[in-house]
Motif scaffolding. Sequence first.
Motif, PDB file in Angstrom:
ATOM      1  N   SER A  47       0.824  -1.212   0.000  1.00  0.00           N
ATOM      2  CA  SER A  47       0.000   0.000   0.000  1.00  0.00           C
ATOM      3  C   SER A  47       0.859   1.264   0.000  1.00  0.00           C
ATOM      4  CB  SER A  47      -0.947  -0.005   1.204  1.00  0.00           C
ATOM      5  OG  SER A  47      -0.222  -0.058   2.415  1.00  0.00           O
ATOM      6  N   THR A  48       1.969   1.262   0.742  1.00  0.00           N
ATOM      7  CA  THR A  48       2.835   2.438   0.773  1.00  0.00           C
ATOM      8  C   THR A  48       3.474   2.682  -0.586  1.00  0.00           C
ATOM      9  OG1 THR A  48       3.327   2.057   3.119  1.00  0.00           O
ATOM     10  CG2 THR A  48       4.813   3.515   1.907  1.00  0.00           C
ATOM     11  N   LEU A  51       0.737   4.107  -2.904  1.00  0.00           N
ATOM     12  CA  LEU A  51       0.388   5.491  -2.576  1.00  0.00           C
ATOM     13  C   LEU A  51       1.540   6.446  -2.898  1.00  0.00           C
ATOM     14  CD1 LEU A  51      -1.455   4.903   0.812  1.00  0.00           C
ATOM     15  CD2 LEU A  51      -2.476   5.863  -1.264  1.00  0.00           C
ATOM     16  N   GLU A  80      -2.653   7.209  13.456  1.00  0.00           N
ATOM     17  CA  GLU A  80      -2.898   6.173  12.446  1.00  0.00           C
ATOM     18  C   GLU A  80      -2.302   4.842  12.907  1.00  0.00           C
ATOM     19  OE1 GLU A  80      -4.543   4.649   9.230  1.00  0.00           O
ATOM     20  OE2 GLU A  80      -4.401   6.824   9.163  1.00  0.00           O
ATOM     21  N   ASP A 166      -8.817  11.863  12.701  1.00  0.00           N
ATOM     22  CA  ASP A 166      -9.608  12.668  11.775  1.00  0.00           C
ATOM     23  C   ASP A 166      -9.670  14.128  12.208  1.00  0.00           C
ATOM     24  OD1 ASP A 166     -10.004  10.391  10.335  1.00  0.00           O
ATOM     25  OD2 ASP A 166     -12.110  10.131  10.869  1.00  0.00           O
ATOM     26  N   THR A 169      -6.521  15.741  11.196  1.00  0.00           N
ATOM     27  CA  THR A 169      -6.565  15.990   9.754  1.00  0.00           C
ATOM     28  C   THR A 169      -7.282  17.293   9.453  1.00  0.00           C
ATOM     29  OG1 THR A 169      -6.651  13.595   9.391  1.00  0.00           O
ATOM     30  CG2 THR A 169      -7.195  14.993   7.525  1.00  0.00           C
ATOM     31  N   SER A 178      -4.319  14.981  -0.370  1.00  0.00           N
ATOM     32  CA  SER A 178      -4.751  13.878   0.479  1.00  0.00           C
ATOM     33  C   SER A 178      -3.871  12.648   0.292  1.00  0.00           C
ATOM     34  CB  SER A 178      -6.210  13.525   0.168  1.00  0.00           C
ATOM     35  OG  SER A 178      -7.053  14.615   0.413  1.00  0.00           O
ATOM     36  N   VAL A 179      -3.432  12.417  -0.945  1.00  0.00           N
ATOM     37  CA  VAL A 179      -2.626  11.224  -1.221  1.00  0.00           C
ATOM     38  C   VAL A 179      -1.283  11.295  -0.500  1.00  0.00           C
ATOM     39  CG1 VAL A 179      -1.572  12.160  -3.338  1.00  0.00           C
ATOM     40  CG2 VAL A 179      -1.826   9.687  -3.054  1.00  0.00           C
ATOM     41  N   ALA A 182      -1.997  10.356   3.134  1.00  0.00           N
ATOM     42  CA  ALA A 182      -2.230   8.911   3.225  1.00  0.00           C
ATOM     43  C   ALA A 182      -0.935   8.128   3.085  1.00  0.00           C
ATOM     44  CB  ALA A 182      -3.226   8.482   2.160  1.00  0.00           C
ATOM     45  N   ALA A 185       1.036   8.353   6.336  1.00  0.00           N
ATOM     46  CA  ALA A 185       0.454   7.508   7.378  1.00  0.00           C
ATOM     47  C   ALA A 185       0.736   6.036   7.098  1.00  0.00           C
ATOM     48  CB  ALA A 185      -1.049   7.748   7.456  1.00  0.00           C
ATOM     49  N   SER A 186       0.645   5.637   5.829  1.00  0.00           N
ATOM     50  CA  SER A 186       0.917   4.246   5.470  1.00  0.00           C
ATOM     51  C   SER A 186       2.369   3.883   5.764  1.00  0.00           C
ATOM     52  CB  SER A 186       0.609   4.034   3.982  1.00  0.00           C
ATOM     53  OG  SER A 186       0.786   2.685   3.611  1.00  0.00           O
ATOM     54  N   TYR A 224      -9.482   3.985  -0.503  1.00  0.00           N
ATOM     55  CA  TYR A 224      -8.983   5.342  -0.277  1.00  0.00           C
ATOM     56  C   TYR A 224      -9.345   6.262  -1.445  1.00  0.00           C
ATOM     57  CZ  TYR A 224      -5.850   9.260  -0.526  1.00  0.00           C
ATOM     58  OH  TYR A 224      -5.352  10.518  -0.687  1.00  0.00           O
TER      59      TYR A 224
END
Length: 296
Positions: A47-48, A51, A80, A166, A169, A178-179, A182, A185-186, A224
């Motif tokens: 996922s990282t 993203l 997170e 949240d 955020t 936003s990406v 994310a 956080a990932s 996401y």
Amino acid sequence: MALSDNARGALLMNVAMIAFTLNDTAMKAVMQQVPMFQAMTLRGVLSTAALAFLAWRLGAFAIVIAARDRRFIGLRGVFEVASTLAFFAALRNMPLANLSAIMQALPLVVTLVAALFLRESVGWRRTLAIIAGFIGVLIIIRPGPEGFSIWAGVGLVAMLFVAVRDLVTRQMSRSIPSVLVAASASLAVLVTGLAGAVIEGWQPVAWREALLILFSAGMLIVGYLTIVAAMRVGDIGVVAPYRYMALVWAIFLGWMIFGTLPDGFTLVGAGIVVASGIYTLLREAGLRRRRVQVTG
């Protein structure tokens, strides 16, 4: 015939909820065979990477971030990680639908904490809805020697950490993609998973679990992207309530994959939480429209 913005937003939100629930289902199945931190690490790598690639393609890494926002991104990463650890621990040890029912109280908690700490106005109607929602949560977790599960408490902690995440955020500048948030956080979750795997140990992964982890990472990315798109299309008062479809999918997948169904108390509590949350979302959307009309 072209779909309206509200219809497209509702469709995207439904896709997001299906994707997130499939991600949770796959990870629950994986953690029956693979240590939690190892599963977290393997999904985190995929996922990282996805993203980070997306952030690079969108030019997000070229944006200069103010020191204030860097602190908020770091703080968001902390929560997170905390929410992921608590959520995975609960997910591995309790029925999927029960955990999903607890997580549905998230909008209520965000509204309450925003009122307490960010001085956001909350009228008596939403206050009553929040109280009703918390009664629903108590029915779900049933504190007491007869019905309470320690893992339900852990799920509640996970939900509280997500609420704080949240709210952090909300404090960021809107110019931050936003990406990029994310991806940061990932990465934090990935690093935590690696650290935990060193202590917990590492074991060979069978093809079934490897494919499930790959599927989980894919669903996480789909979830996401679609939830961000959903919240940018149409009226939030129309789109946001479809977030509660996650509970429907969790009940269905929990029954299909794990052979578990929530009991009557959980269903009643979940119904109260969902009704309270939908009312709160619709009320907030109505007040937002009213403010826009007045200022316009």
